[in-house]
Enzyme design. Sequence first.
Site, PDB file in Angstrom:
ATOM      1  N   VAL A  63       0.809  -1.227   0.000  1.00  0.00           N
ATOM      2  CA  VAL A  63       0.000   0.000   0.000  1.00  0.00           C
ATOM      3  C   VAL A  63       0.841   1.277   0.000  1.00  0.00           C
ATOM      4  O   VAL A  63       0.311   2.361  -0.224  1.00  0.00           O
ATOM      5  CB  VAL A  63      -1.013   0.045   1.181  1.00  0.00           C
ATOM      6  CG1 VAL A  63      -2.012  -1.104   1.095  1.00  0.00           C
ATOM      7  CG2 VAL A  63      -0.302   0.066   2.533  1.00  0.00           C
ATOM      8  N   SER A 140      -7.815   3.496  15.358  1.00  0.00           N
ATOM      9  CA  SER A 140      -7.593   2.631  16.527  1.00  0.00           C
ATOM     10  C   SER A 140      -8.022   3.346  17.799  1.00  0.00           C
ATOM     11  O   SER A 140      -8.024   4.588  17.856  1.00  0.00           O
ATOM     12  CB  SER A 140      -6.102   2.289  16.641  1.00  0.00           C
ATOM     13  OG  SER A 140      -5.822   1.659  17.884  1.00  0.00           O
ATOM     14  N   TYR A 153       2.836   4.370  16.934  1.00  0.00           N
ATOM     15  CA  TYR A 153       1.637   3.741  16.349  1.00  0.00           C
ATOM     16  C   TYR A 153       0.411   4.616  16.593  1.00  0.00           C
ATOM     17  O   TYR A 153      -0.372   4.880  15.682  1.00  0.00           O
ATOM     18  CB  TYR A 153       1.443   2.355  16.975  1.00  0.00           C
ATOM     19  CG  TYR A 153       0.166   1.666  16.552  1.00  0.00           C
ATOM     20  CD1 TYR A 153       0.055   1.052  15.299  1.00  0.00           C
ATOM     21  CD2 TYR A 153      -0.942   1.612  17.401  1.00  0.00           C
ATOM     22  CE1 TYR A 153      -1.112   0.414  14.913  1.00  0.00           C
ATOM     23  CE2 TYR A 153      -2.117   0.972  17.022  1.00  0.00           C
ATOM     24  CZ  TYR A 153      -2.198   0.374  15.775  1.00  0.00           C
ATOM     25  OH  TYR A 153      -3.357  -0.257  15.390  1.00  0.00           O
ATOM     26  N   SER A 156       0.292   7.561  14.360  1.00  0.00           N
ATOM     27  CA  SER A 156      -0.083   7.224  12.971  1.00  0.00           C
ATOM     28  C   SER A 156      -1.583   6.976  12.874  1.00  0.00           C
ATOM     29  O   SER A 156      -2.224   7.323  11.882  1.00  0.00           O
ATOM     30  CB  SER A 156       0.710   6.011  12.469  1.00  0.00           C
ATOM     31  OG  SER A 156       0.236   4.802  13.054  1.00  0.00           O
ATOM     32  N   LYS A 157      -2.167   6.387  13.908  1.00  0.00           N
ATOM     33  CA  LYS A 157      -3.613   6.120  13.888  1.00  0.00           C
ATOM     34  C   LYS A 157      -4.411   7.394  14.170  1.00  0.00           C
ATOM     35  O   LYS A 157      -5.528   7.558  13.684  1.00  0.00           O
ATOM     36  CB  LYS A 157      -3.949   5.013  14.890  1.00  0.00           C
ATOM     37  CG  LYS A 157      -3.463   3.633  14.440  1.00  0.00           C
ATOM     38  CD  LYS A 157      -4.145   3.225  13.149  1.00  0.00           C
ATOM     39  CE  LYS A 157      -3.718   1.872  12.639  1.00  0.00           C
ATOM     40  NZ  LYS A 157      -4.452   1.462  11.437  1.00  0.00           N
TER      41      LYS A 157
HETATM   42  N1  NAD Z   1      -5.703  -6.005  16.312  1.00  0.00           N
HETATM   43  C1  NAD Z   1      -5.979  -4.933  17.025  1.00  0.00           C
HETATM   44  O1  NAD Z   1      -6.041  -4.984  18.256  1.00  0.00           O
HETATM   45  C2  NAD Z   1      -6.247  -3.613  16.349  1.00  0.00           C
HETATM   46  C3  NAD Z   1      -6.762  -2.568  17.111  1.00  0.00           C
HETATM   47  C4  NAD Z   1      -7.006  -1.335  16.521  1.00  0.00           C
HETATM   48  C5  NAD Z   1      -6.732  -1.159  15.182  1.00  0.00           C
HETATM   49  N2  NAD Z   1      -6.219  -2.196  14.463  1.00  0.00           N
HETATM   50  C6  NAD Z   1      -5.937  -1.951  13.049  1.00  0.00           C
HETATM   51  O2  NAD Z   1      -6.707  -2.849  12.285  1.00  0.00           O
HETATM   52  C7  NAD Z   1      -6.052  -3.107  11.053  1.00  0.00           C
HETATM   53  C8  NAD Z   1      -5.966  -4.603  10.827  1.00  0.00           C
HETATM   54  O3  NAD Z   1      -5.157  -5.143  11.838  1.00  0.00           O
HETATM   55  P1  NAD Z   1      -5.217  -6.684  12.261  1.00  0.00           P
HETATM   56  O4  NAD Z   1      -5.262  -6.677  13.732  1.00  0.00           O
HETATM   57  O5  NAD Z   1      -6.225  -7.399  11.479  1.00  0.00           O
HETATM   58  O6  NAD Z   1      -3.734  -7.098  11.858  1.00  0.00           O
HETATM   59  P2  NAD Z   1      -3.157  -8.228  10.910  1.00  0.00           P
HETATM   60  O7  NAD Z   1      -1.678  -8.150  11.075  1.00  0.00           O
HETATM   61  O8  NAD Z   1      -3.842  -9.511  11.168  1.00  0.00           O
HETATM   62  O9  NAD Z   1      -3.579  -7.707   9.440  1.00  0.00           O
HETATM   63  C9  NAD Z   1      -2.942  -6.605   8.852  1.00  0.00           C
HETATM   64  C10 NAD Z   1      -2.856  -6.868   7.359  1.00  0.00           C
HETATM   65  O10 NAD Z   1      -2.243  -5.723   6.731  1.00  0.00           O
HETATM   66  C11 NAD Z   1      -1.342  -6.208   5.760  1.00  0.00           C
HETATM   67  N3  NAD Z   1      -0.292  -5.242   5.460  1.00  0.00           N
HETATM   68  C12 NAD Z   1       0.656  -4.767   6.308  1.00  0.00           C
HETATM   69  N4  NAD Z   1       1.483  -3.929   5.662  1.00  0.00           N
HETATM   70  C13 NAD Z   1       1.038  -3.856   4.379  1.00  0.00           C
HETATM   71  C14 NAD Z   1       1.464  -3.159   3.228  1.00  0.00           C
HETATM   72  N5  NAD Z   1       2.556  -2.361   3.256  1.00  0.00           N
HETATM   73  N6  NAD Z   1       0.778  -3.320   2.084  1.00  0.00           N
HETATM   74  C15 NAD Z   1      -0.310  -4.127   2.031  1.00  0.00           C
HETATM   75  N7  NAD Z   1      -0.766  -4.830   3.093  1.00  0.00           N
HETATM   76  C16 NAD Z   1      -0.097  -4.686   4.251  1.00  0.00           C
HETATM   77  C17 NAD Z   1      -0.742  -7.464   6.387  1.00  0.00           C
HETATM   78  O11 NAD Z   1      -0.112  -8.296   5.422  1.00  0.00           O
HETATM   79  C18 NAD Z   1      -1.970  -8.083   7.036  1.00  0.00           C
HETATM   80  O12 NAD Z   1      -2.642  -8.961   6.149  1.00  0.00           O
HETATM   81  C19 NAD Z   1      -4.700  -2.397  11.149  1.00  0.00           C
HETATM   82  O13 NAD Z   1      -4.782  -1.150  10.497  1.00  0.00           O
HETATM   83  C20 NAD Z   1      -4.514  -2.206  12.634  1.00  0.00           C
HETATM   84  O14 NAD Z   1      -3.657  -1.139  12.933  1.00  0.00           O
HETATM   85  C21 NAD Z   1      -5.981  -3.412  15.006  1.00  0.00           C
END
Ligand code: NAD
Length: 249
Positions: A63, A140, A153, A156-157
Amino acid sequence: MNRYDGVKVLLTGAASGIGRATVNRLVAEGAAVCAVDISEAGLAETAAGATGPGKVVTRVVDVTDEPAVIETVAEAAATLGGIDVLVNVAGVHKTTPIETLAVADLIMLFNVNLVGTALFCREALKHLPDGTGVIINTSSLSATQGNPYMTAYSASKGAVLSFSLSLAAELSARRIRVVPISPGSVDTALTRNADMFPEGIDLGYYGRLFAPFGIAEPEQIASVIAFAGSSDAAYMTGVNLRVDGGSHQ
Ligand SMILES: NC(=O)c1ccc[n+]([C@@H]2O[C@H](COP(=O)([O-])OP(=O)(O)OC[C@H]3O[C@@H](n4cnc5c(N)ncnc54)[C@H](O)[C@@H]3O)[C@@H](O)[C@H]2O)c1
């Protein structure tokens, strides 16, 4: 009722966690989804697991790679026959005590979480229809609540959140909705990563933070994304949709 019958969705971060659960949910509700991620193997698993009246095609892309994003979004629109809903889920996490915060990590977090999101918004807007188009961006809990070792982090969020609120204001003239969603702690690869909790930190803090409803399953976030992206949420834009199990109480 299939809320997404005939709806074309472009979704990033589809190879894992919240993104994969959202693909599953949207395909089950009838959507045609172009699922993108940097992980080819993860995307193949997502595509194999998604069942329902909808369908899924996949594209591998980083991305943060601007020319590749431009090409990917154009291809997605051509393959699906348009884009009605963009869901930016791709993201990375790294916890670092402030004493050892590296500029490279700060830049990496902003590149993936903010720049990647902004690029997909810019490009998808060439295709999203006025009146019904929707953008969901993943912020987030950390954007609005302080968490130790998450300064970079969280920043960024926070940037994703403020970017989305201003974009919602800008796009109201086109009646395109923008909804930033802010999950609390979700059980995914991101939170299972050992780097999440550097050695010697106060884990009790996180225990208290997540206490009210415990840690979420990715499906509990996916169902809210599905709502926010659907016509059921037609009057919702520019609002930070917190799905954090009471963490802000
Ligand atoms: N898990 C949590 O507790 C939580 C809480 C708040 C927000 N989030 C946000 O939710 C979103 C999803 O997180 P998740 O927990 O499912 O994590 P995850 O690691 O399971 O999924 C993240 C996905 O993003 C992809 N990714 C990372 N860098 C990339 C890049 N440069 N280009 C394309 N794809 C890329 C990864 O390959 C992965 O498939 C993220 O933005 C994360 O910051 C997660």
